[in-house]
Scaffold this active site. Structure first.
Site, PDB file in Angstrom:
ATOM      1  N   HIS A  98      -3.295   5.742   3.537  1.00 38.47           N
ATOM      2  CA  HIS A  98      -4.145   4.779   3.068  1.00 38.47           C
ATOM      3  C   HIS A  98      -3.720   3.458   3.441  1.00 38.47           C
ATOM      4  CE1 HIS A  98      -5.945   2.081  -0.279  1.00 38.47           C
ATOM      5  NE2 HIS A  98      -6.744   3.058  -0.495  1.00 38.47           N
ATOM      6  N   SER A 122     -11.111  -0.037  -1.780  1.00 43.51           N
ATOM      7  CA  SER A 122      -9.837  -0.185  -0.922  1.00 43.51           C
ATOM      8  C   SER A 122     -10.219  -0.859   0.413  1.00 43.51           C
ATOM      9  CB  SER A 122      -9.375   1.094  -0.420  1.00 43.51           C
ATOM     10  OG  SER A 122      -8.575   1.710  -1.641  1.00 43.51           O
ATOM     11  N   ASP A 168       0.798  -1.288   0.077  1.00 41.15           N
ATOM     12  CA  ASP A 168       0.096  -0.060  -0.022  1.00 41.15           C
ATOM     13  C   ASP A 168       0.868   1.307  -0.026  1.00 41.15           C
ATOM     14  OD1 ASP A 168      -2.513   2.011   0.819  1.00 41.15           O
ATOM     15  OD2 ASP A 168      -3.383  -0.178   0.757  1.00 41.15           O
TER      16      ASP A 168
END
Length: 531
Positions: free
Chosen positions: A216, A394, A176
């Site tokens: 994220h 996601s 990520d």
């Protein structure tokens, strides 16, 4: 006329000095025999054990890039090596085109593939345009408090947890954009205390500090591993984790595909079981580097080819479907188009399709996404330690990946491909799939029951022998039963009601010995050994 010719000359010269990204592919691996004879020189024992369990043989893709080849490129003028891939026997370089072209003179270079497809003579040319990629689409947090029950129960993951399948012994690599706060905040305290973070690396900054970069990855990880009593429980709270930063949140460039493949290779060598990636690549900041829909064919994008090789090594890859359904590129991005990965789209709390979730089919007309999970207002933890909600595929991807870990813990003898098929077959639209929902919402309890032979009405009783508490795995469509226990003389010594919500009974008061049991409402009978 002279002025026009001068402008053309200057423009041509400027192109010659532009920095380009390209992959240099090598012809061979001269060290192959040595490494195949000495596998622990390239893979950990844990990785070799994973291969052995799934009957996967070593091959030339496992052999590292020949060091002499790499050194020659590194020493070449005007070329920077950005990343490397043993699986694809290639390196990612950046430099002026003229300098990159000179690399063809090396006898070990097979070919060069430019990120700008118009520079590849046998490739499709696309329009030269510069666009800005949205890096924040999947991280819009509104800080509404709640709990994570819906996103787990939607997939019947709570039934795996109740059976003590919480990801123990399974290792997940998260690829990520960064993991700030994971090393300090309270929602990750439990996994830190239990030693569940096995390590990681920042491939973007080439740093051992992977607790940096974009936020994220922290959000994604929290849906699998976060824990705050009464507010958040990740889907694989007891799994081990490696944290790899491969995404540069400040820009969008094809080198991120190369970082991803390099990280996947590292995960493979460490013996990782599952990779989750909530990243997708379609449009780049430099439009000349962008992919076209025709290239979402499962075999063109560098990251897609890497993902499929990861699957061939025995790794279970879970990939988010992307959030572009409302754009001019509504289809899934790379690597979600890879044939072997489990591509996950997004639904809301009512199991309805969310309009941003990217759709299929792939360019070669394969069904994608594969399955769906909650991706609208999913419960998660922020880098500051706050429990909130956010929307995007996601989050549907890691929510699913965590339960893949739980299922694999329950079914350790299954291969990654067998497990993927079980999950798809358990989904609610399996008989009528489409390119919005794929096969639908999977039922992880049903997948486990089917693999264990429980769909014919049989319970699984464990542990047996037992010291105190005995658990039941319930077959499909049975919510409760009464367990009656008899001694060797056939006398009833215990009778207890057991429900799906509380699937266990107590034998601690029984003397050591062998007992028989029966289940009300079924013909199932058996023996229990009290230790």
């Amino acid at each position: 006329m002279k002025k026009v010719m001068l402008l053309i000359l200057l423009f041509t010269s400027a192109l010659g000095f532009a920095q380009e990204d390209a992959w240099i592919y090598f012809k061979d691996k001269p060290d192959a025999d040595y490494y195949l004879a000495n596998p622990t020189e390239m893979l950990s024992q844990k990785a070799l054990d994973r291969r052995a369990r799934q009957n996967i043989l070593l091959d030339e893709k496992d052999i590292p890039i020949h060091a002499d080849y790499l050194n020659v490129i590194k020493e070449s003028t005007g070329v920077t090596v950005m990343s490397k891939s043993k699986w694809l026997n290639a390196i990612h370089v950046r430099g002026e085109r003229d300098n990159i072209e000179l690399l063809k003179a090396n006898s070990f270079v097979d070919h060069i593939d430019y990120a700008d497809k118009s520079l590849n003579t046998s490739r499709i040319s696309i329009q030269n345009q510069v666009v800005s990629a949205n890096k924040n689409l999947e991280t819009q947090i509104d800080f509404n408090y709640g709990n994570s029950a819906n996103q787990i129960q939607m997939l019947n993951g709570q039934l795996l947890h109740q059976s003590d399948y919480t990801g123990k012994g399974i290792t997940i690599a998260v690829l990520d954009a960064g993991f700030p706060g994971v090393n300090t905040t309270q929602p990750f305290q439990r996994m830190r205390d239990n030693g569940q973070i096995k390590g990681g690396y920042d491939f973007v900054a080439r740093s051992e500090d992977y607790y940096q970069g974009g936020t994220h990855g922290t959000l994604v990880l929290s849906t699998m591993a976060g824990y705050v009593e009464g507010q958040l429980t990740g889907t694989a709270p007891d799994a081990f984790y490696y944290l790899f930063r491969t995404e540069d949140a400040t820009s969008e460039n094809p080198v991120e595909e190369s970082y991803w493949v390099e990280a996947a290779e590292a995960a493979d060598s460490l013996g990782v079981d599952i990779i989750n990636t909530s990243l997708g690549y379609f449009v780049y900041d430099n439009g000349r580097y962008s992919h076209t829909y025709e290239q979402m064919d499962g075999q063109t994008a560098f990251i897609t080819r890497g993902a499929d090789i990861a699957v061939s090594r025995g790794i279970f890859c879970v990939v988010s479907a992307g959030n572009s359904a409302n754009t001019i590129n509504p289809h899934i991005p790379a690597p979600a188009d890879a044939p072997g990965v489990l591509t996950v789209g997004a639904v809301d709390l009512n199991e309805m399709y969310v309009s941003f979730s990217s759709i299929g089919p792939t360019a070669d007309n394969r069904l994608k996404p594969d399955v769906m999970a909650k991706g609208y207002q999913a419960t998660l933890a922020t880098p500051e330690g706050t429990i909130g909600v956010a929307s995007g595929t996601s989050f549907s991807s890691p929510i699913t990946a965590g339960l893949v870990a739980c299922l694999w813990q329950a079914l350790p003898d299954k291969t990654n491909t067998e497990l993927r098929e079980l999950i798809k077959e358990s989904a609610d639209r399996y008989s009528e799939p489409n390119n919005q929902y794929g096969y639908g919402i999977p039922d992880f309890s049903l997948a486990m029951q089917k693999a264990m032979g429980l769909t014919d009405g049989n319970f699984i009783v464990y542990p047996n022998p037992a010291n105190d508490i005995v658990h039941l795995l319930f077959p499909k469509n049975i919510q409760r039963t009464t367990v009656t226990i008899f001694n060797e003389l056939g006398q009833r010594v215990s009778q207890q009601n057991v429900t799906l919500a509380n699937p266990s009974f107590d034998v601690s008061q029984l003397a050591t010995g062998i007992y028989s049991y029966s289940m009300e409402g079924t013909s199932q009978k058996g023996r229990i050994i009290k230790q």
